[in-house]
Enzyme design. Structure first.
Site, PDB file in Angstrom:
ATOM      1  N   ARG A  70       7.494  14.582   2.995  1.00 32.67           N
ATOM      2  CA  ARG A  70       6.770  13.826   4.020  1.00 32.67           C
ATOM      3  C   ARG A  70       7.458  12.536   4.461  1.00 32.67           C
ATOM      4  O   ARG A  70       7.107  11.998   5.511  1.00 32.67           O
ATOM      5  CB  ARG A  70       5.374  13.473   3.493  1.00 32.67           C
ATOM      6  CG  ARG A  70       5.400  12.532   2.312  1.00 32.67           C
ATOM      7  CD  ARG A  70       4.105  12.499   1.522  1.00 32.67           C
ATOM      8  NE  ARG A  70       4.221  11.613   0.350  1.00 32.67           N
ATOM      9  CZ  ARG A  70       4.796  11.962  -0.791  1.00 32.67           C
ATOM     10  NH1 ARG A  70       5.337  13.167  -0.915  1.00 32.67           N
ATOM     11  NH2 ARG A  70       4.852  11.116  -1.801  1.00 32.67           N
ATOM     12  N   LYS A  83      14.520   3.061  -1.523  1.00 30.19           N
ATOM     13  CA  LYS A  83      13.830   3.497  -0.317  1.00 30.19           C
ATOM     14  C   LYS A  83      14.024   2.498   0.819  1.00 30.19           C
ATOM     15  O   LYS A  83      14.170   2.889   1.981  1.00 30.19           O
ATOM     16  CB  LYS A  83      12.333   3.681  -0.591  1.00 30.19           C
ATOM     17  CG  LYS A  83      11.987   4.937  -1.352  1.00 30.19           C
ATOM     18  CD  LYS A  83      10.469   5.119  -1.414  1.00 30.19           C
ATOM     19  CE  LYS A  83      10.114   6.371  -2.187  1.00 30.19           C
ATOM     20  NZ  LYS A  83       8.646   6.576  -2.257  1.00 30.19           N
ATOM     21  N   LEU A 107       7.699  -7.564  -3.086  1.00 33.34           N
ATOM     22  CA  LEU A 107       7.339  -8.873  -2.560  1.00 33.34           C
ATOM     23  C   LEU A 107       6.080  -9.366  -3.264  1.00 33.34           C
ATOM     24  O   LEU A 107       5.029  -8.720  -3.204  1.00 33.34           O
ATOM     25  CB  LEU A 107       7.095  -8.795  -1.053  1.00 33.34           C
ATOM     26  CG  LEU A 107       8.287  -8.429  -0.172  1.00 33.34           C
ATOM     27  CD1 LEU A 107       7.870  -8.380   1.296  1.00 33.34           C
ATOM     28  CD2 LEU A 107       9.437  -9.405  -0.373  1.00 33.34           C
ATOM     29  N   ASP A 127       0.510   2.321  -0.902  1.00 32.66           N
ATOM     30  CA  ASP A 127      -0.514   3.278  -1.310  1.00 32.66           C
ATOM     31  C   ASP A 127      -1.257   2.825  -2.558  1.00 32.66           C
ATOM     32  O   ASP A 127      -1.829   3.634  -3.276  1.00 32.66           O
ATOM     33  CB  ASP A 127       0.078   4.674  -1.512  1.00 32.66           C
ATOM     34  CG  ASP A 127       1.095   4.727  -2.647  1.00 32.66           C
ATOM     35  OD1 ASP A 127       1.392   3.666  -3.232  1.00 32.66           O
ATOM     36  OD2 ASP A 127       1.583   5.830  -2.953  1.00 32.66           O
ATOM     37  N   CYS A 173     -12.948  -7.677   3.676  1.00 36.29           N
ATOM     38  CA  CYS A 173     -14.295  -7.510   4.228  1.00 36.29           C
ATOM     39  C   CYS A 173     -14.747  -6.058   4.116  1.00 36.29           C
ATOM     40  O   CYS A 173     -15.939  -5.771   4.001  1.00 36.29           O
ATOM     41  CB  CYS A 173     -14.333  -7.933   5.700  1.00 36.29           C
ATOM     42  SG  CYS A 173     -14.114  -9.692   6.004  1.00 36.29           S
ATOM     43  N   CYS A 186      -0.673   9.379  -3.673  1.00 37.86           N
ATOM     44  CA  CYS A 186      -0.393  10.769  -3.310  1.00 37.86           C
ATOM     45  C   CYS A 186       0.052  11.573  -4.529  1.00 37.86           C
ATOM     46  O   CYS A 186      -0.195  12.776  -4.616  1.00 37.86           O
ATOM     47  CB  CYS A 186       0.692  10.810  -2.239  1.00 37.86           C
ATOM     48  SG  CYS A 186       0.222  10.050  -0.674  1.00 37.86           S
ATOM     49  N   CYS A 242     -17.047 -13.166   2.532  1.00 36.49           N
ATOM     50  CA  CYS A 242     -15.787 -12.610   2.026  1.00 36.49           C
ATOM     51  C   CYS A 242     -15.018 -13.645   1.203  1.00 36.49           C
ATOM     52  O   CYS A 242     -14.847 -14.784   1.634  1.00 36.49           O
ATOM     53  CB  CYS A 242     -14.915 -12.123   3.200  1.00 36.49           C
ATOM     54  SG  CYS A 242     -13.301 -11.500   2.696  1.00 36.49           S
ATOM     55  N   CYS A 245     -11.435 -14.347   3.457  1.00 39.87           N
ATOM     56  CA  CYS A 245     -11.339 -14.940   4.795  1.00 39.87           C
ATOM     57  C   CYS A 245     -12.503 -15.828   5.189  1.00 39.87           C
ATOM     58  O   CYS A 245     -12.471 -16.445   6.254  1.00 39.87           O
ATOM     59  CB  CYS A 245     -11.137 -13.859   5.848  1.00 39.87           C
ATOM     60  SG  CYS A 245     -12.589 -12.813   6.143  1.00 39.87           S
TER      61      CYS A 245
END
Length: 248
Positions: A70, A83, A107, A127, A173, A186, A242, A245
């Protein structure tokens, strides 16, 4: 733009919604893609082709045989490679005028904030919930638009979170900041291969819209059922309580 660029991007320039001004904005923009797998692969290729000025691709994983079902930026020759580097090479082959950076380390913390703050748009193509929560916090802190995609089994999700807009929700949220990383992968659940291409391509489309000014960014949450071919859209109000935010 010189004559070669005018020819390369002529199909964009022909669109009234983009035109020369919108293409110039794309050419001067900076996009950060986090995750160079199933979603990040088509997003990177389409954004490079669209003429994004600087494209940063971050992923700390390496290409494995099971990815090739994929993850279209990678080939059998990429097995064992980073990657991020593999996807960056594929993007450069698509458009040599695009400045493509490969970030092959995860990161985190201040580096995540710095890379997010330097981008005009961030694409979350990861993911894992833990990564998504961190990316969302960084985008809220730096007020950087976030295009979030997800695909698992036969189900896809797409949302745009723009902290520059007072009424825009953030990822927290919708999901809070609790989630099971392993349940989302996956590798644990499987995914039909073209589905990630659909969602990743839509992420690239939303990024192009945000940067060029064409149309309106996606509002709310959109879900796609690959078995029925049906999209559904849900309103997603901002949560005034929240933890991420609220009060921004």
């Amino acid at each position: 733009m010189n004559d070669e660029a005018l020819l390369r991007y002529s199909r964009h320039i022909m669109l009234d919604e983009i035109d020369i001004a919108g293409q110039e904005r794309l050419l001067s923009s900076r996009v950060l893609i986090i995750g160079a797998g199933g979603l990040g692969s088509p997003a990177a290729l389409y954004l490079a082709g669209a003429g994004i000025g600087r494209l940063s691709i971050a992923d700390d994983d390496v290409v494995e045989l099971s990815n090739l079902q994929r993850q279209i930026a990678h080939t059998e020759a990429s097995l064992g490679r980073s990657k991020a580097c593999s996807a960056a090479d594929a993007a450069r082959k698509m458009n040599a005028t695009c400045d493509v950076r490969a970030l092959s380390a995860r990161l985190v913390d201040e580096e995540l904030i710095a890379e997010t703050g330097a981008a005009d748009v961030v694409l979350d193509c990861t993911d894992r919930f833990s990564s998504r929560f961190a990316i969302n916090r960084a985008c809220v802190e730096t007020r950087t638009p976030l295009v979030s995609g997800a695909a698992i089994r036969f189900s896809g999700q797409l949302a745009v979170f723009d902290s520059r807009e007072p009424s825009s929700p953030c990822y927290a949220c919708l999901y809070g900041e609790q989630g099971d990383d392993e349940a989302l992968t996956c590798a644990e659940s499987g995914v039909v291969s073209p589905l990630v291409g659909i969602i990743g391509s839509f992420q690239a489309l939303e990024a192009v819209k945000l940067i060029s000014g064409a149309g309106q960014p996606l509002r709310g949450l959109s879900t796609f059922d690959a078995l029925s071919g049906e999209w559904r859209r849900f309103a997603l109000p901002r949560d005034p309580a929240c933890a991420v935010c609220a009060g921004r």
